[in-house]
Design a protein around this motif. Structure first.
Motif, PDB file in Angstrom:
ATOM      1  N   ALA A 195       0.879  -0.976  -0.087  1.00  0.00           N
ATOM      2  CA  ALA A 195       0.056  -0.048   0.158  1.00  0.00           C
ATOM      3  C   ALA A 195       1.079   1.348  -0.108  1.00  0.00           C
ATOM      4  O   ALA A 195       0.626   2.293  -0.947  1.00  0.00           O
ATOM      5  CB  ALA A 195      -0.774  -0.048   1.199  1.00  0.00           C
ATOM      6  N   GLY A 196       1.999   1.420   0.916  1.00  0.00           N
ATOM      7  CA  GLY A 196       2.635   2.532   0.877  1.00  0.00           C
ATOM      8  C   GLY A 196       3.480   2.688  -0.503  1.00  0.00           C
ATOM      9  O   GLY A 196       3.795   3.897  -0.922  1.00  0.00           O
ATOM     10  N   ALA A 197       3.888   1.400  -0.958  1.00  0.00           N
ATOM     11  CA  ALA A 197       4.687   1.683  -2.275  1.00  0.00           C
ATOM     12  C   ALA A 197       3.541   2.307  -3.491  1.00  0.00           C
ATOM     13  O   ALA A 197       3.986   3.008  -4.266  1.00  0.00           O
ATOM     14  CB  ALA A 197       5.153   0.182  -2.545  1.00  0.00           C
ATOM     15  N   VAL A 198       2.414   1.619  -3.470  1.00  0.00           N
ATOM     16  CA  VAL A 198       1.379   2.338  -4.348  1.00  0.00           C
ATOM     17  C   VAL A 198       1.485   3.700  -4.085  1.00  0.00           C
ATOM     18  O   VAL A 198       1.206   4.728  -5.120  1.00  0.00           O
ATOM     19  CB  VAL A 198       0.079   1.561  -4.135  1.00  0.00           C
ATOM     20  N   ARG A 199       1.223   4.397  -3.004  1.00  0.00           N
ATOM     21  CA  ARG A 199       0.976   5.811  -2.735  1.00  0.00           C
ATOM     22  C   ARG A 199       2.434   6.478  -3.121  1.00  0.00           C
ATOM     23  O   ARG A 199       2.273   7.480  -3.636  1.00  0.00           O
ATOM     24  CB  ARG A 199       0.752   5.741  -1.198  1.00  0.00           C
ATOM     25  N   LEU A 200       3.360   5.862  -2.998  1.00  0.00           N
ATOM     26  CA  LEU A 200       4.729   6.724  -3.432  1.00  0.00           C
ATOM     27  C   LEU A 200       4.691   6.593  -5.075  1.00  0.00           C
ATOM     28  O   LEU A 200       4.978   7.735  -5.309  1.00  0.00           O
ATOM     29  CB  LEU A 200       5.903   5.550  -2.998  1.00  0.00           C
ATOM     30  N   GLY A 201       4.162   5.417  -5.682  1.00  0.00           N
ATOM     31  CA  GLY A 201       3.870   5.662  -7.007  1.00  0.00           C
ATOM     32  C   GLY A 201       3.062   6.764  -7.383  1.00  0.00           C
ATOM     33  O   GLY A 201       3.232   7.604  -8.617  1.00  0.00           O
ATOM     34  N   GLN A 202       1.908   6.797  -6.549  1.00  0.00           N
ATOM     35  CA  GLN A 202       1.057   7.975  -7.064  1.00  0.00           C
ATOM     36  C   GLN A 202       1.532   9.265  -7.120  1.00  0.00           C
ATOM     37  O   GLN A 202       1.064  10.159  -7.661  1.00  0.00           O
ATOM     38  CB  GLN A 202      -0.275   7.762  -5.975  1.00  0.00           C
ATOM     39  N   VAL A 203       2.378   9.462  -5.839  1.00  0.00           N
ATOM     40  CA  VAL A 203       2.964  10.827  -5.656  1.00  0.00           C
ATOM     41  C   VAL A 203       3.718  11.039  -6.688  1.00  0.00           C
ATOM     42  O   VAL A 203       4.076  12.285  -7.564  1.00  0.00           O
ATOM     43  CB  VAL A 203       3.721  10.994  -4.354  1.00  0.00           C
ATOM     44  N   SER A 221       8.170   4.333   2.823  1.00  0.00           N
ATOM     45  CA  SER A 221       6.898   3.963   3.573  1.00  0.00           C
ATOM     46  C   SER A 221       7.317   3.423   4.706  1.00  0.00           C
ATOM     47  O   SER A 221       7.916   2.782   5.161  1.00  0.00           O
ATOM     48  CB  SER A 221       6.651   2.460   2.585  1.00  0.00           C
ATOM     49  N   ILE A 222       6.378   3.976   5.857  1.00  0.00           N
ATOM     50  CA  ILE A 222       6.914   3.976   7.184  1.00  0.00           C
ATOM     51  C   ILE A 222       5.805   3.137   7.906  1.00  0.00           C
ATOM     52  O   ILE A 222       6.321   3.323   9.159  1.00  0.00           O
ATOM     53  CB  ILE A 222       6.857   5.414   7.685  1.00  0.00           C
ATOM     54  N   MET A 266       1.317   4.313   5.522  1.00  0.00           N
ATOM     55  CA  MET A 266       1.949   5.846   5.455  1.00  0.00           C
ATOM     56  C   MET A 266       3.232   5.986   4.847  1.00  0.00           C
ATOM     57  O   MET A 266       3.783   5.219   4.861  1.00  0.00           O
ATOM     58  CB  MET A 266       1.729   6.352   7.049  1.00  0.00           C
ATOM     59  N   ILE A 267       3.345   7.206   4.306  1.00  0.00           N
ATOM     60  CA  ILE A 267       4.450   7.566   3.436  1.00  0.00           C
ATOM     61  C   ILE A 267       5.057   8.810   3.799  1.00  0.00           C
ATOM     62  O   ILE A 267       4.290   9.474   4.504  1.00  0.00           O
ATOM     63  CB  ILE A 267       4.088   7.555   1.984  1.00  0.00           C
TER      64      ILE A 267
END
Length: 227
Positions: free
Chosen positions: A26-34, A128-129, A133-134
């Motif tokens: 999930a954190g990795a998906v969000r980092l890609g989104q950013v 990703s922490i 969360m990122i």
């Protein structure tokens, strides 16, 4: 840099997601989104450099597929995360992965993405922490710190008097409340990056108006990463 935000019950439960790991998926998906949002469009080419645990165990947890999914704009609960490499190929996006060592003080779940199209490049680094969360820690070589939990406005501009007031004046005009702000520069009179995290949605016309300032290099709206 450690996050100072309070931890909620939703943080403990974690996001709605396709597994197996909130940190590695999930954190990795969000980092890609950013990364996609900072570039402003879908990348044509992506160099994805994995550090620490992301490099050592990430592929087993699907981190590579999750990052590609985020670059494609997929959400954390999208079943297509598992076939994101195939979707990237269909979309004409070339992705290369490389393991890197960014230093002992860098969070172990860190990725550095260099994203390009025919006319723009974005370099984004973040971690990703836990619990999905990122923290975004670097953009275009500037040290930054934002979590993706708020709408964000990023402006790279000449370092000159009045620029912050001009941007915040537009936000005030559209009644957008600033929750957090940060300015970094490499040298006086050179170039600076401004990041405004807001409580309210950021209308497209604000970004368009900022681009009209002659001292602005580029500006991006980064939506909050809730999915």
């Amino acid at each position: 840099m450690a996050s100072q935000r309070p931890v909620s019950a939703f943080d403990i439960i974690g996001p709605i997601m396709v597994g197996p790991s909130s940190s590695h998926t999930a954190g990795a998906v969000r980092l890609g989104q950013v990364g996609r949002a900072v570039l402003g469009v879908q990348p044509e080419e992506a160099l994805v450099e994995l550090h620490g645990s992301f490099a050592h165990t990430g592929r087993g947890h699907g981190t590579d597929r999750a990052l590609v999914a985020g670059l494609l704009g997929l959400a954390t609960d999208d079943d297509r995360i598992r076939i994101s490499p195939e979707l990237a190929a269909e979309a004409g996006m070339t992705v290369r992965f490389r393991e890197v060592e960014l230093g002992g003080d860098v969070h172990p779940n860190t990725v550095r993405m260099t994203l390009t199209t025919h006319d723009r490049t974005a370099e984004v680094e973040g971690a990703s922490i836990g619990g999905g969360m990122i923290i975004v820690t670097r953009i275009q070589g500037y040290s930054v710190h934002f979590t993706g939990e708020h709408e964000a406005l990023i402006v790279v501009a000449e370092d000159r008097p009045g620029t912050i007031n001009a941007v915040t004046g537009l936000l005030l005009e559209h009644r957008v409340n600033v929750a957090f702000s940060r300015v970094e520069r490499k040298q006086r009179g050179g170039e600076a990056i401004m990041i405004f995290e807001t409580d309210d949605p950021i209308p497209d016309e604000i970004v368009e108006a900022i681009h009209d300032f002659y001292w602005v290099r580029w500006a991006r709206h980064v939506p909050k990463v809730t999915g």
